[in-house]
Design a protein around this motif. Structure first.
Motif, PDB file in Angstrom:
ATOM      1  N   SER A  66       5.960   1.001   6.235  1.00 10.19           N
ATOM      2  CA  SER A  66       4.610   0.450   6.448  1.00 10.19           C
ATOM      3  C   SER A  66       3.926   0.038   5.148  1.00 10.19           C
ATOM      4  CB  SER A  66       3.741   1.460   7.198  1.00 10.19           C
ATOM      5  OG  SER A  66       3.624   2.647   6.448  1.00 10.19           O
ATOM      6  N   TRP A  67       4.268   0.668   4.035  1.00  9.88           N
ATOM      7  CA  TRP A  67       3.629   0.352   2.757  1.00  9.88           C
ATOM      8  C   TRP A  67       4.253  -0.850   2.054  1.00  9.88           C
ATOM      9  CZ3 TRP A  67       7.452   0.471  -0.712  1.00  9.88           C
ATOM     10  CH2 TRP A  67       8.530   1.318  -0.481  1.00  9.88           C
ATOM     11  N   CYS A  68       5.323  -1.401   2.604  1.00 11.74           N
ATOM     12  CA  CYS A  68       6.074  -2.481   1.959  1.00 11.74           C
ATOM     13  C   CYS A  68       5.510  -3.854   2.326  1.00 11.74           C
ATOM     14  CB  CYS A  68       7.541  -2.358   2.384  1.00 11.74           C
ATOM     15  SG  CYS A  68       8.567  -3.779   1.990  1.00 11.74           S
ATOM     16  N   GLN A  72       6.041  -6.196   5.791  1.00 11.98           N
ATOM     17  CA  GLN A  72       4.938  -6.627   6.654  1.00 11.98           C
ATOM     18  C   GLN A  72       4.966  -8.145   6.864  1.00 11.98           C
ATOM     19  OE1 GLN A  72       3.090  -4.518   8.310  1.00 11.98           O
ATOM     20  NE2 GLN A  72       4.038  -2.789   7.281  1.00 11.98           N
ATOM     21  N   GLU A  97      10.555   5.723   6.391  1.00  9.13           N
ATOM     22  CA  GLU A  97       9.767   6.926   6.111  1.00  9.13           C
ATOM     23  C   GLU A  97       9.932   7.947   7.234  1.00  9.13           C
ATOM     24  OE1 GLU A  97       7.663   7.458   3.240  1.00  9.13           O
ATOM     25  OE2 GLU A  97       8.932   5.809   2.610  1.00  9.13           O
TER      26      GLU A  97
END
Length: 146
Positions: A66-68, A72, A97
């Motif tokens: 999700s942080w990438c 996204q 993750e």
């Protein structure tokens, strides 16, 4: 009639057997009665990954987080491809993750990483996001016949 093939349901993940010529006839799961093809990627983790990866239907996996940012940006391209490529293959997403054991098992070192699995074996790998036309070309060049 051809030999039956196995594929996992995107809803209950139970394995189903059906003739290949029935793939494009809106088949339903024998267990949960939901459609075997939804036109959307299925979220997979450690508990249900093998049911899909070991099936006769090729599985295209997007390992992401999700942080990438690139993950996204690629997500809509991947989602649109699911509607276009089914029933030739199933598209799935694995959150690295949440499913760290799968990321380790497949030695995912960068994300997004795309894998094509067929009958339990990795047949193609690509690191990085692609525009829609390049992704479709990669799929066309690497997807095995179900």
């Amino acid at each position: 009639m051809s030999e039956p093939m196995t594929l996992a349901c995107p809803h209950c993940h139970r394995r189903n057997r059906l003739p290949a010529e029935r793939l494009d006839q809106a088949p339903r799961c024998g267990a949960c009665k939901e459609a075997l093809f939804s036109g959307a990627p299925v979220d997979l983790g450690g508990a249900n990954f093998n049911a899909h990866a070991n099936a006769d239907l090729p599985l295209v996996v997007d390992f992401w987080a999700s942080w990438c940012g690139p993950c996204q940006q690629f997500a809509p391209v991947f989602a649109q491809a699911a509607g276009n490529i089914e029933p030739r293959a199933r598209l799935a997403k694995v959150d690295t993750e949440a499913a760290q054991e799968l990321a380790a098992r497949f030695a995912i070192r960068s994300i997004p990483t795309l894998l094509i699995m067929h009958r339990g074996k990795e047949v193609a790998r690509l690191n990085g996001a692609l525009p829609p036309s390049d992704f479709q070309r990669w799929l066309d060049g690497n997807l095995p016949s179900a």
